[in-house]
Write a protein that holds these residues in place. Structure first.
Motif, PDB file in Angstrom:
ATOM      1  N   TYR A   1       0.859  -1.359  -0.067  1.00  0.00           N
ATOM      2  CA  TYR A   1       0.217   0.609   0.043  1.00  0.00           C
ATOM      3  C   TYR A   1       1.021   1.300   0.120  1.00  0.00           C
ATOM      4  O   TYR A   1       0.471   2.034  -1.000  1.00  0.00           O
ATOM      5  N   ALA A   2       1.604   0.975   0.841  1.00  0.00           N
ATOM      6  CA  ALA A   2       2.945   2.156   0.391  1.00  0.00           C
ATOM      7  C   ALA A   2       3.515   2.462  -0.685  1.00  0.00           C
ATOM      8  O   ALA A   2       4.484   3.458  -0.970  1.00  0.00           O
ATOM      9  N   MET A   3       3.487   1.784  -0.986  1.00  0.00           N
ATOM     10  CA  MET A   3       4.589   2.039  -2.982  1.00  0.00           C
ATOM     11  C   MET A   3       2.583   2.585  -4.317  1.00  0.00           C
ATOM     12  O   MET A   3       3.500   1.750  -5.040  1.00  0.00           O
ATOM     13  N   ARG A   4       2.085   2.932  -3.289  1.00  0.00           N
ATOM     14  CA  ARG A   4       1.070   2.459  -4.334  1.00  0.00           C
ATOM     15  C   ARG A   4       0.991   4.240  -5.469  1.00  0.00           C
ATOM     16  O   ARG A   4       0.287   4.082  -6.337  1.00  0.00           O
ATOM     17  N   TRP A   5       2.180   5.009  -5.061  1.00  0.00           N
ATOM     18  CA  TRP A   5       2.329   5.969  -6.172  1.00  0.00           C
ATOM     19  C   TRP A   5       3.104   5.159  -7.017  1.00  0.00           C
ATOM     20  O   TRP A   5       3.119   5.912  -8.811  1.00  0.00           O
ATOM     21  N   HIS A   6       3.769   4.076  -7.208  1.00  0.00           N
ATOM     22  CA  HIS A   6       4.405   3.448  -8.378  1.00  0.00           C
ATOM     23  C   HIS A   6       3.494   2.707  -9.276  1.00  0.00           C
ATOM     24  O   HIS A   6       2.835   2.081  -9.245  1.00  0.00           O
ATOM     25  N   ALA A   7       4.095   3.425 -10.677  1.00  0.00           N
ATOM     26  CA  ALA A   7       3.102   2.784 -11.563  1.00  0.00           C
ATOM     27  C   ALA A   7       3.365   1.417 -12.286  1.00  0.00           C
ATOM     28  O   ALA A   7       2.446   0.796 -12.217  1.00  0.00           O
ATOM     29  N   GLY A   8       4.600   1.467 -11.709  1.00  0.00           N
ATOM     30  CA  GLY A   8       5.168  -0.690 -11.742  1.00  0.00           C
ATOM     31  C   GLY A   8       3.969  -1.115 -11.332  1.00  0.00           C
ATOM     32  O   GLY A   8       3.740  -2.383 -10.855  1.00  0.00           O
ATOM     33  N   VAL A   9       4.144  -1.012  -9.698  1.00  0.00           N
ATOM     34  CA  VAL A   9       3.751  -1.806  -8.641  1.00  0.00           C
ATOM     35  C   VAL A   9       2.327  -1.583  -8.729  1.00  0.00           C
ATOM     36  O   VAL A   9       1.884  -2.623  -8.064  1.00  0.00           O
ATOM     37  N   HIS A  10       1.851  -0.683  -9.219  1.00  0.00           N
ATOM     38  CA  HIS A  10       0.340  -0.495  -9.010  1.00  0.00           C
ATOM     39  C   HIS A  10      -0.174  -1.250 -10.232  1.00  0.00           C
ATOM     40  O   HIS A  10      -1.567  -1.883 -10.164  1.00  0.00           O
ATOM     41  N   ASN A  11       0.156  -1.433 -10.972  1.00  0.00           N
ATOM     42  CA  ASN A  11       0.607  -2.111 -12.006  1.00  0.00           C
ATOM     43  C   ASN A  11       0.036  -3.954 -12.038  1.00  0.00           C
ATOM     44  O   ASN A  11      -0.372  -4.730 -12.040  1.00  0.00           O
ATOM     45  N   LEU A  12       1.114  -4.137 -10.967  1.00  0.00           N
ATOM     46  CA  LEU A  12       1.648  -5.467 -10.377  1.00  0.00           C
ATOM     47  C   LEU A  12       0.572  -5.660  -9.484  1.00  0.00           C
ATOM     48  O   LEU A  12      -0.233  -7.509 -10.010  1.00  0.00           O
ATOM     49  N   LEU A  13       0.144  -5.155  -8.714  1.00  0.00           N
ATOM     50  CA  LEU A  13      -0.919  -5.186  -7.985  1.00  0.00           C
ATOM     51  C   LEU A  13      -2.387  -6.204  -8.745  1.00  0.00           C
ATOM     52  O   LEU A  13      -3.065  -7.177  -8.410  1.00  0.00           O
ATOM     53  N   TYR A  14      -2.131  -5.053  -9.795  1.00  0.00           N
ATOM     54  CA  TYR A  14      -3.623  -5.676 -10.679  1.00  0.00           C
ATOM     55  C   TYR A  14      -3.402  -7.133 -11.748  1.00  0.00           C
ATOM     56  O   TYR A  14      -4.260  -7.924 -11.932  1.00  0.00           O
ATOM     57  N   LYS A  15      -1.969  -7.133 -11.361  1.00  0.00           N
ATOM     58  CA  LYS A  15      -1.905  -8.268 -12.815  1.00  0.00           C
ATOM     59  C   LYS A  15      -1.979  -9.700 -11.827  1.00  0.00           C
ATOM     60  O   LYS A  15      -2.528  -9.973 -12.116  1.00  0.00           O
ATOM     61  N   MET A  16      -1.770  -9.269 -10.137  1.00  0.00           N
ATOM     62  CA  MET A  16      -1.596 -10.183  -9.565  1.00  0.00           C
ATOM     63  C   MET A  16      -3.135 -10.586  -9.092  1.00  0.00           C
ATOM     64  O   MET A  16      -3.740 -12.111  -9.158  1.00  0.00           O
ATOM     65  N   TRP A  17      -4.055  -9.821  -9.136  1.00  0.00           N
ATOM     66  CA  TRP A  17      -5.202  -9.666  -8.450  1.00  0.00           C
ATOM     67  C   TRP A  17      -5.925 -10.750  -9.883  1.00  0.00           C
ATOM     68  O   TRP A  17      -6.632 -11.354  -9.828  1.00  0.00           O
ATOM     69  N   GLU A  18      -5.369 -10.909 -10.932  1.00  0.00           N
ATOM     70  CA  GLU A  18      -6.110 -11.501 -12.093  1.00  0.00           C
ATOM     71  C   GLU A  18      -5.151 -12.220 -12.732  1.00  0.00           C
ATOM     72  O   GLU A  18      -5.955 -13.062 -14.037  1.00  0.00           O
ATOM     73  N   ILE A  19      -4.267 -12.443 -11.627  1.00  0.00           N
ATOM     74  CA  ILE A  19      -3.474 -14.268 -12.187  1.00  0.00           C
ATOM     75  C   ILE A  19      -2.466 -13.504 -13.543  1.00  0.00           C
ATOM     76  O   ILE A  19      -3.226 -14.640 -14.253  1.00  0.00           O
ATOM     77  N   ASP A  20      -2.705 -12.532 -13.633  1.00  0.00           N
ATOM     78  CA  ASP A  20      -1.437 -12.382 -15.329  1.00  0.00           C
ATOM     79  C   ASP A  20      -0.783 -12.984 -14.646  1.00  0.00           C
ATOM     80  O   ASP A  20       0.545 -12.039 -14.423  1.00  0.00           O
ATOM     81  N   LYS A  21       0.364 -13.559 -14.767  1.00  0.00           N
ATOM     82  CA  LYS A  21       1.767 -14.216 -14.873  1.00  0.00           C
ATOM     83  C   LYS A  21       3.009 -14.053 -15.833  1.00  0.00           C
ATOM     84  O   LYS A  21       3.825 -14.130 -15.001  1.00  0.00           O
ATOM     85  N   ASP A  22       2.640 -12.722 -16.835  1.00  0.00           N
ATOM     86  CA  ASP A  22       3.354 -12.418 -17.614  1.00  0.00           C
ATOM     87  C   ASP A  22       4.370 -11.640 -17.244  1.00  0.00           C
ATOM     88  O   ASP A  22       5.141 -11.124 -16.983  1.00  0.00           O
ATOM     89  N   GLU A  23       3.679 -10.732 -16.234  1.00  0.00           N
ATOM     90  CA  GLU A  23       4.312  -9.664 -15.676  1.00  0.00           C
ATOM     91  C   GLU A  23       5.255  -9.900 -14.564  1.00  0.00           C
ATOM     92  O   GLU A  23       6.892  -8.803 -15.012  1.00  0.00           O
ATOM     93  N   ALA A  24       5.514 -10.722 -14.256  1.00  0.00           N
ATOM     94  CA  ALA A  24       6.381 -11.741 -12.701  1.00  0.00           C
ATOM     95  C   ALA A  24       6.484 -13.292 -13.059  1.00  0.00           C
ATOM     96  O   ALA A  24       5.447 -13.643 -12.263  1.00  0.00           O
ATOM     97  N   PRO A  25       6.870 -13.247 -13.864  1.00  0.00           N
ATOM     98  CA  PRO A  25       6.714 -15.425 -14.296  1.00  0.00           C
ATOM     99  C   PRO A  25       7.432 -15.550 -12.966  1.00  0.00           C
ATOM    100  O   PRO A  25       7.168 -16.756 -12.245  1.00  0.00           O
ATOM    101  N   LYS A  26       8.422 -15.150 -12.685  1.00  0.00           N
ATOM    102  CA  LYS A  26       9.046 -15.989 -11.156  1.00  0.00           C
ATOM    103  C   LYS A  26       8.668 -16.026  -9.637  1.00  0.00           C
ATOM    104  O   LYS A  26       8.929 -16.060  -8.744  1.00  0.00           O
ATOM    105  N   ILE A  27       7.492 -14.816  -9.500  1.00  0.00           N
ATOM    106  CA  ILE A  27       6.789 -14.702  -7.939  1.00  0.00           C
ATOM    107  C   ILE A  27       6.226 -15.716  -7.280  1.00  0.00           C
ATOM    108  O   ILE A  27       5.842 -16.308  -8.419  1.00  0.00           O
ATOM    109  N   SER A  28       6.329 -15.940  -6.604  1.00  0.00           N
ATOM    110  CA  SER A  28       5.388 -16.511  -5.997  1.00  0.00           C
ATOM    111  C   SER A  28       3.891 -16.940  -5.974  1.00  0.00           C
ATOM    112  O   SER A  28       2.823 -17.370  -5.383  1.00  0.00           O
TER     113      SER A  28
END
Length: 250
Positions: free
Chosen positions: A85-112
């Motif tokens: 939540y403290a990184m919400r200002w970061h566009a890349g992190v904001h995008n990653l949060l939604y990618k994780m929610w959508e289970i879109d693994k292309d953005e970060a294939p190595k995360i758990s």
């Protein structure tokens, strides 16, 4: 607030990760989660706690965030999701949060992904997205509320935290119910979640609980939370004992 800070800080064993200059390299965490397989022998290491603090303070890079999310420790992942939540200002992190929610693994294939796509980590992720974009998160809140009476107390605990941070007074009766329960884990989280709400309904709920459990460890916790979060001391011990005596007489 201090209560929020204490509740969300993770006290973890050191997890070494690769460090290049002022940034982190992408590495893979070993199965025992105690170290990483470094990609460069000349690199130096840093503890997971230090990495977490970078995220919590909003100073991490996107690669540092991704590296933190490769841990196989679900507790660390849960706390990292809240800290994002403290990184919400970061566009890349904001995008990653939604990618994780959508289970879109292309953005970060190595995360758990095996942990991120299921509770309790997914509940923590839902909580952070809801806090960032509360007006567009109705479906996410419904997902969170679906775990209110889950058989797994860890999932129920994350639902408590998420609903507390959401701050909707409609959830106060549920938080009070859990704070008044016989499960110590849910009791502590329920009390803290009522503090997270920062509204008058939650405050009155805590005051009621404080009077009920006044001379117990739970009561002391509630009084401390009331003092820190709401600047309220509902009743002194003398007043409490006097009220009890009068009630017994009647």
């Amino acid at each position: 607030m201090l209560v929020k800070r204490i509740s969300l800080v993770v006290f973890v064993l050191c997890l070494t990760i690769t460090f290049f200059n002022s940034d982190y390299a992408y590495s893979e965490i070993s199965n025992d989660t105690s170290s990483v397989k470094t990609l460069n022998k000349a690199s130096r290491t840093i503890s997971f706690r230090d990495l977490y603090q970078r995220i919590y303070s909003g100073k991490a890079t996107l690669e540092q965030v991704k590296l933190a999310l490769t841990t196989k420790d679900s507790t660390k992942l849960v706390n990292t999701m809240h800290a994002l939540y403290a990184m919400r200002w970061h566009a890349g992190v904001h995008n990653l949060l939604y990618k994780m929610w959508e289970i879109d693994k292309d953005e970060a294939p190595k995360i758990s992904w095996d942990l991120i796509e299921k509770p309790p980590v997914r509940i923590a992720l839902a909580s952070t997205i809801n806090r960032i974009d509360i007006l567009k998160s109705k479906d996410i809140r419904e997902y969170i509320r679906s775990f209110k009476y889950d058989d797994d107390v860890l999932n129920r605990g994350q639902a408590l935290v998420a609903l507390g941070l959401n701050g909707d007074p409609v959830d106060v009766p549920y938080l009070e119910e859990m704070a008044d329960s016989n499960n110590r884990y849910l009791t502590q989280i329920g009390v803290s979640s009522l503090a997270f709400m920062e509204n008058s309904t939650a405050k009155e709920s805590l005051i009621s609980l404080a009077k009920k459990h006044y001379d117990t460890p739970r009561g002391k916790l509630i009084l401390d939370v009331l003092s820190r979060s709401y600047n309220v001391v509902p009743v002194s011990k003398e007043e409490y004992e006097k009220a009890n005596a009068e009630e017994n007489i009647n």
